[in-house]
Design an enzyme around this catalytic site. Structure first.
Site, PDB file in Angstrom:
ATOM      1  N   ASP A   9      13.938 -58.212  -7.787  1.00 59.74           N
ATOM      2  CA  ASP A   9      14.025 -57.845  -6.374  1.00 59.74           C
ATOM      3  C   ASP A   9      14.948 -56.640  -6.231  1.00 59.74           C
ATOM      4  OD1 ASP A   9      13.515 -58.412  -3.496  1.00 59.74           O
ATOM      5  OD2 ASP A   9      15.671 -58.693  -3.451  1.00 59.74           O
ATOM      6  N   SER A  10      14.862 -55.998  -5.087  1.00 62.01           N
ATOM      7  CA  SER A  10      15.743 -54.866  -4.795  1.00 62.01           C
ATOM      8  C   SER A  10      17.195 -55.314  -4.645  1.00 62.01           C
ATOM      9  CB  SER A  10      15.291 -54.168  -3.501  1.00 62.01           C
ATOM     10  OG  SER A  10      15.395 -55.064  -2.396  1.00 62.01           O
ATOM     11  N   TYR A  41      15.245 -50.753  -0.957  1.00 57.44           N
ATOM     12  CA  TYR A  41      14.110 -49.978  -1.458  1.00 57.44           C
ATOM     13  C   TYR A  41      13.259 -49.419  -0.322  1.00 57.44           C
ATOM     14  CZ  TYR A  41      14.514 -51.507  -6.393  1.00 57.44           C
ATOM     15  OH  TYR A  41      14.916 -51.712  -7.693  1.00 57.44           O
ATOM     16  N   GLY A  42      13.304 -50.064   0.843  1.00 59.38           N
ATOM     17  CA  GLY A  42      12.406 -49.712   1.953  1.00 59.38           C
ATOM     18  C   GLY A  42      12.338 -48.234   2.294  1.00 59.38           C
ATOM     19  N   CYS A  72       9.781 -58.787  -4.172  1.00 55.89           N
ATOM     20  CA  CYS A  72      10.152 -57.734  -3.224  1.00 55.89           C
ATOM     21  C   CYS A  72       8.847 -57.175  -2.697  1.00 55.89           C
ATOM     22  CB  CYS A  72      10.958 -56.649  -3.941  1.00 55.89           C
ATOM     23  SG  CYS A  72      11.247 -55.146  -2.977  1.00 55.89           S
ATOM     24  N   ASN A  73       8.673 -57.193  -1.387  1.00 58.48           N
ATOM     25  CA  ASN A  73       7.416 -56.733  -0.799  1.00 58.48           C
ATOM     26  C   ASN A  73       7.191 -55.246  -1.013  1.00 58.48           C
ATOM     27  OD1 ASN A  73       6.119 -59.021   1.145  1.00 58.48           O
ATOM     28  ND2 ASN A  73       8.323 -59.270   1.027  1.00 58.48           N
ATOM     29  N   THR A  74       8.257 -54.454  -0.876  1.00 61.64           N
ATOM     30  CA  THR A  74       8.130 -53.008  -1.064  1.00 61.64           C
ATOM     31  C   THR A  74       7.708 -52.700  -2.492  1.00 61.64           C
ATOM     32  OG1 THR A  74       9.917 -52.701   0.550  1.00 61.64           O
ATOM     33  CG2 THR A  74       9.314 -50.798  -0.778  1.00 61.64           C
ATOM     34  N   GLU A 151      22.537 -57.983   2.446  1.00 64.01           N
ATOM     35  CA  GLU A 151      23.191 -57.543   1.208  1.00 64.01           C
ATOM     36  C   GLU A 151      24.718 -57.485   1.347  1.00 64.01           C
ATOM     37  OE1 GLU A 151      22.088 -56.709  -1.940  1.00 64.01           O
ATOM     38  OE2 GLU A 151      20.094 -57.419  -1.427  1.00 64.01           O
ATOM     39  N   CYS A 183       9.544 -59.308   4.030  1.00 66.68           N
ATOM     40  CA  CYS A 183      10.622 -58.873   3.146  1.00 66.68           C
ATOM     41  C   CYS A 183      11.351 -60.141   2.736  1.00 66.68           C
ATOM     42  CB  CYS A 183      11.567 -57.916   3.865  1.00 66.68           C
ATOM     43  SG  CYS A 183      13.085 -57.555   2.934  1.00 66.68           S
ATOM     44  N   THR A 184      11.613 -60.291   1.447  1.00 64.40           N
ATOM     45  CA  THR A 184      12.193 -61.564   0.995  1.00 64.40           C
ATOM     46  C   THR A 184      13.656 -61.727   1.388  1.00 64.40           C
ATOM     47  OG1 THR A 184      12.525 -60.563  -1.203  1.00 64.40           O
ATOM     48  CG2 THR A 184      10.565 -61.945  -0.893  1.00 64.40           C
ATOM     49  N   HIS A 185      14.278 -60.674   1.908  1.00 62.15           N
ATOM     50  CA  HIS A 185      15.627 -60.817   2.461  1.00 62.15           C
ATOM     51  C   HIS A 185      15.605 -61.558   3.804  1.00 62.15           C
ATOM     52  CE1 HIS A 185      16.632 -57.579  -0.373  1.00 62.15           C
ATOM     53  NE2 HIS A 185      17.902 -57.796  -0.132  1.00 62.15           N
TER      54      HIS A 185
END
Length: 266
Positions: A9-10, A41-42, A72-74, A151, A183-185
């Site tokens: 993941d980012s 990353y977006g 991570c979707n991005t 984050e 977004c997994t966040h």
């Protein structure tokens, strides 16, 4: 097969997917890399995200993983296809599972997608949802303030609710009955998102469907583990911040986190 499952993941967002895999498959070991030093990353160019994703994937390949989850979707939107062609082990992303979850739950086929700028611009969710339902209407919204909030570890602070409410303001006039957290966040902020949008809206993440995909693939390949898991976590940025968030989110008492330096693919 006792080899680990790789999750990349980012940053810390993929922990939401790792948590669901741990719940569904408690015997499996997870090796996780969060690229916290270069998150989010977006807003980054596609070629940069692809390069970073490959760096993480190759680092875990060297550690002998049996399956890779791009949590991570991005990164899924830009790197999934190329990684699937290269790797000898199965590689799955989180966009298709997220789209499946949304289609399963929506009553009116009106779906809002909350995601990073990069995921929204890729059109990955519109494409995935359209492949499952030609009648679905998608309302996309980039939420650039959400990832830095998670984050930073400030997602339980008093300002978190205000930041989420402000980020969702553009949805006030939109019509939808289901929200996919693209977004997994974002599941770490789910309680604030649900409070802002109201009880009439179903808010979903891709984590559960992704974990089911992992289970299905490993079962089909006869590679489900039976031993005691020995999870390992790696971060490119601050180890203490990552460890605090991982300990909180995963509810584990002893999270093993190491700093990792990723090398270029060039």
């Amino acid at each position: 097969m006792e080899a680990p499952i790789g999750v990349i993941d980012s940053g810390v967002g993929g922990l939401t997917v790792a948590k669901e895999i741990m719940r569904l498959l408690p015997n499996e070991t997870i090796y996780y890399i969060g690229d916290t030093a270069r998150c989010p990353y977006g807003p980054r160019p596609r070629h940069e995200v692809r390069n970073f994703t490959w760096q993480m994937a190759k680092a875990l390949e060297k550690k002998g993983i049996k399956l890779l989850v791009i949590a991570c979707n991005t990164a899924t939107a830009v790197a999934l296809n190329s990684l699937q062609k290269y790797f000898s082990v199965p590689v799955i992303g989180v966009v298709n599972p997220g789209a499946r979850a949304a289609i399963k739950h929506t009553k009116r086929h009106e779906i809002a997608v909350l995601a990073t700028q990069g995921t929204i611009e890729s059109g990955a969710y519109e494409e995935a949802i359209a492949s499952l339902s030609s009648s679905a209407h998608v309302v996309p919204l980039a939420c650039p303030t959400f990832v830095p909030l998670v984050e930073s570890g400030e997602y339980k602070s008093t300002m978190a609710a205000r930041i989420v409410a402000a980020g969702l303001q553009p949805l006030k006039q939109a019509s939808f009955d289901t929200v996919i957290l693209g977004c997994t966040h974002y599941p770490i902020l789910q309680s604030y998102i649900e409070k802002t949008l109201g009880k009439q809206v179903t808010v979903l993440s891709s984590a559960e469907e992704t974990a089911k995909d992992v289970q299905g693939i490993l079962a089909q390949r006869g590679e489900l583990a039976t031993g005691n898991p020995q999870h390992k976590f790696y971060a490119t940025g601050s180890v203490p911040i990552f460890k605090d968030i991982a300990t909180d989110w995963l509810a584990l008492s002893n999270v093993a986190v190491e700093r990792i330096q990723l090398t270029s693919n060039d």
